[in-house]
Design a protein around this motif. Sequence first.
Motif, PDB file in Angstrom:
ATOM      1  N   VAL A 179       6.383   1.577  11.853  1.00 41.26           N
ATOM      2  CA  VAL A 179       5.193   1.748  11.024  1.00 41.26           C
ATOM      3  C   VAL A 179       3.980   1.308  11.838  1.00 41.26           C
ATOM      4  O   VAL A 179       3.886   0.139  12.239  1.00 41.26           O
ATOM      5  CB  VAL A 179       5.300   0.949   9.713  1.00 41.26           C
ATOM      6  CG1 VAL A 179       4.025   1.069   8.913  1.00 41.26           C
ATOM      7  CG2 VAL A 179       6.487   1.424   8.903  1.00 41.26           C
ATOM      8  N   LEU A 180       3.050   2.242  12.093  1.00 40.17           N
ATOM      9  CA  LEU A 180       1.863   1.934  12.879  1.00 40.17           C
ATOM     10  C   LEU A 180       0.777   1.287  12.041  1.00 40.17           C
ATOM     11  O   LEU A 180       0.074   0.394  12.500  1.00 40.17           O
ATOM     12  CB  LEU A 180       1.332   3.203  13.537  1.00 40.17           C
ATOM     13  CG  LEU A 180       2.311   3.938  14.459  1.00 40.17           C
ATOM     14  CD1 LEU A 180       1.678   5.201  14.989  1.00 40.17           C
ATOM     15  CD2 LEU A 180       2.744   3.028  15.589  1.00 40.17           C
ATOM     16  N   LYS A 181       0.638   1.771  10.820  1.00 44.45           N
ATOM     17  CA  LYS A 181      -0.375   1.208   9.928  1.00 44.45           C
ATOM     18  C   LYS A 181       0.032   1.509   8.493  1.00 44.45           C
ATOM     19  O   LYS A 181       0.607   2.547   8.202  1.00 44.45           O
ATOM     20  CB  LYS A 181      -1.747   1.808  10.232  1.00 44.45           C
ATOM     21  CG  LYS A 181      -2.887   1.029   9.614  1.00 44.45           C
ATOM     22  CD  LYS A 181      -4.197   1.320  10.313  1.00 44.45           C
ATOM     23  CE  LYS A 181      -5.256   0.416   9.760  1.00 44.45           C
ATOM     24  NZ  LYS A 181      -6.507   0.546  10.440  1.00 44.45           N
ATOM     25  N   ARG A 182      -0.304   0.580   7.597  1.00 42.26           N
ATOM     26  CA  ARG A 182       0.029   0.727   6.186  1.00 42.26           C
ATOM     27  C   ARG A 182      -1.130   0.186   5.371  1.00 42.26           C
ATOM     28  O   ARG A 182      -1.799  -0.758   5.793  1.00 42.26           O
ATOM     29  CB  ARG A 182       1.290  -0.068   5.883  1.00 42.26           C
ATOM     30  CG  ARG A 182       1.778   0.049   4.474  1.00 42.26           C
ATOM     31  CD  ARG A 182       2.968  -0.850   4.234  1.00 42.26           C
ATOM     32  NE  ARG A 182       4.020  -0.689   5.201  1.00 42.26           N
ATOM     33  CZ  ARG A 182       5.124   0.032   5.004  1.00 42.26           C
ATOM     34  NH1 ARG A 182       5.320   0.641   3.871  1.00 42.26           N
ATOM     35  NH2 ARG A 182       6.041   0.114   5.942  1.00 42.26           N
ATOM     36  N   GLY A 183      -1.382   0.787   4.211  1.00 41.06           N
ATOM     37  CA  GLY A 183      -2.454   0.278   3.389  1.00 41.06           C
ATOM     38  C   GLY A 183      -2.629   1.033   2.086  1.00 41.06           C
ATOM     39  O   GLY A 183      -1.893   1.971   1.779  1.00 41.06           O
TER      40      GLY A 183
ATOM     41  N   GLY B 182       0.834  -1.189   0.000  1.00 43.00           N
ATOM     42  CA  GLY B 182       0.000   0.000   0.000  1.00 43.00           C
ATOM     43  C   GLY B 182       0.869   1.239   0.000  1.00 43.00           C
ATOM     44  O   GLY B 182       1.933   1.266   0.621  1.00 43.00           O
ATOM     45  N   ALA B 183       0.415   2.247  -0.684  1.00 45.37           N
ATOM     46  CA  ALA B 183       1.217   3.456  -0.848  1.00 45.37           C
ATOM     47  C   ALA B 183       1.256   4.319   0.410  1.00 45.37           C
ATOM     48  O   ALA B 183       2.169   5.111   0.589  1.00 45.37           O
ATOM     49  CB  ALA B 183       0.684   4.281  -2.012  1.00 45.37           C
ATOM     50  N   PHE B 184       0.279   4.177   1.307  1.00 46.17           N
ATOM     51  CA  PHE B 184       0.174   5.059   2.466  1.00 46.17           C
ATOM     52  C   PHE B 184       0.629   4.346   3.729  1.00 46.17           C
ATOM     53  O   PHE B 184       0.359   3.162   3.927  1.00 46.17           O
ATOM     54  CB  PHE B 184      -1.269   5.542   2.631  1.00 46.17           C
ATOM     55  CG  PHE B 184      -1.769   6.287   1.441  1.00 46.17           C
ATOM     56  CD1 PHE B 184      -1.381   7.589   1.207  1.00 46.17           C
ATOM     57  CD2 PHE B 184      -2.611   5.686   0.530  1.00 46.17           C
ATOM     58  CE1 PHE B 184      -1.819   8.283   0.100  1.00 46.17           C
ATOM     59  CE2 PHE B 184      -3.071   6.371  -0.576  1.00 46.17           C
ATOM     60  CZ  PHE B 184      -2.667   7.667  -0.790  1.00 46.17           C
ATOM     61  N   SER B 185       1.307   5.112   4.603  1.00 48.36           N
ATOM     62  CA  SER B 185       1.716   4.558   5.884  1.00 48.36           C
ATOM     63  C   SER B 185       1.785   5.666   6.920  1.00 48.36           C
ATOM     64  O   SER B 185       1.968   6.834   6.592  1.00 48.36           O
ATOM     65  CB  SER B 185       3.074   3.858   5.776  1.00 48.36           C
ATOM     66  OG  SER B 185       4.072   4.796   5.451  1.00 48.36           O
ATOM     67  N   VAL B 186       1.625   5.276   8.182  1.00 47.19           N
ATOM     68  CA  VAL B 186       1.780   6.183   9.318  1.00 47.19           C
ATOM     69  C   VAL B 186       2.919   5.635  10.152  1.00 47.19           C
ATOM     70  O   VAL B 186       2.922   4.467  10.538  1.00 47.19           O
ATOM     71  CB  VAL B 186       0.490   6.268  10.150  1.00 47.19           C
ATOM     72  CG1 VAL B 186       0.711   7.102  11.394  1.00 47.19           C
ATOM     73  CG2 VAL B 186      -0.639   6.862   9.323  1.00 47.19           C
ATOM     74  N   THR B 187       3.899   6.500  10.436  1.00 46.04           N
ATOM     75  CA  THR B 187       5.093   6.112  11.177  1.00 46.04           C
ATOM     76  C   THR B 187       5.208   6.978  12.417  1.00 46.04           C
ATOM     77  O   THR B 187       4.954   8.187  12.357  1.00 46.04           O
ATOM     78  CB  THR B 187       6.347   6.312  10.300  1.00 46.04           C
ATOM     79  OG1 THR B 187       6.130   5.703   9.030  1.00 46.04           O
ATOM     80  CG2 THR B 187       7.570   5.711  10.934  1.00 46.04           C
ATOM     81  N   ASN B 188       5.601   6.406  13.557  1.00 49.65           N
ATOM     82  CA  ASN B 188       5.786   7.212  14.760  1.00 49.65           C
ATOM     83  C   ASN B 188       7.196   7.790  14.799  1.00 49.65           C
ATOM     84  O   ASN B 188       7.997   7.566  13.885  1.00 49.65           O
ATOM     85  CB  ASN B 188       5.452   6.409  16.019  1.00 49.65           C
ATOM     86  CG  ASN B 188       6.409   5.270  16.275  1.00 49.65           C
ATOM     87  OD1 ASN B 188       7.400   5.073  15.575  1.00 49.65           O
ATOM     88  ND2 ASN B 188       6.115   4.486  17.296  1.00 49.65           N
TER      89      ASN B 188
END
Length: 131
Positions: A108-112, A97-103
């Motif tokens: 990586v907290l979530k990817r999709g 998935g092109a999108f991710s949230v990193t702390n």
Amino acid sequence: MAQKPESQTSSVKGSGKVVDLSQYRPSKKPEPLPVTFHRRELDTILWLYGRMVGDGEWRDYALDHMKDRAVFSVFKRAGEMPLYRIEKNPKLAARQGAFSVTNNAGMVLKRGHDLKQVLKVFDKKLKLVEK
């Protein structure tokens, strides 16, 4: 009237040859455009940002557009490291998935594939409070 020197007039009059400049100039490949967030994606991110600013959790942001990815960084204070990074990396679109949230630790907290689903990591969870 002053006359032009002989060397200048002869080169203009005697030049009947057409020269292709592409033979003499080095060919440069155009630079690829940086990756950016589309308007709908940015609207979704800024809506979340506004909600979190209203809750007092976030205070500042930075937007970076690079060759390979776009990054929306979120800060508690402007002088600190970002709390979170919302990234768009088109190279990973077919895989994870092109999108991710990193702390801030780089985890990586979530990817999709869907930005709205990825941003659900910021939804508040109910906590059990005992009296």
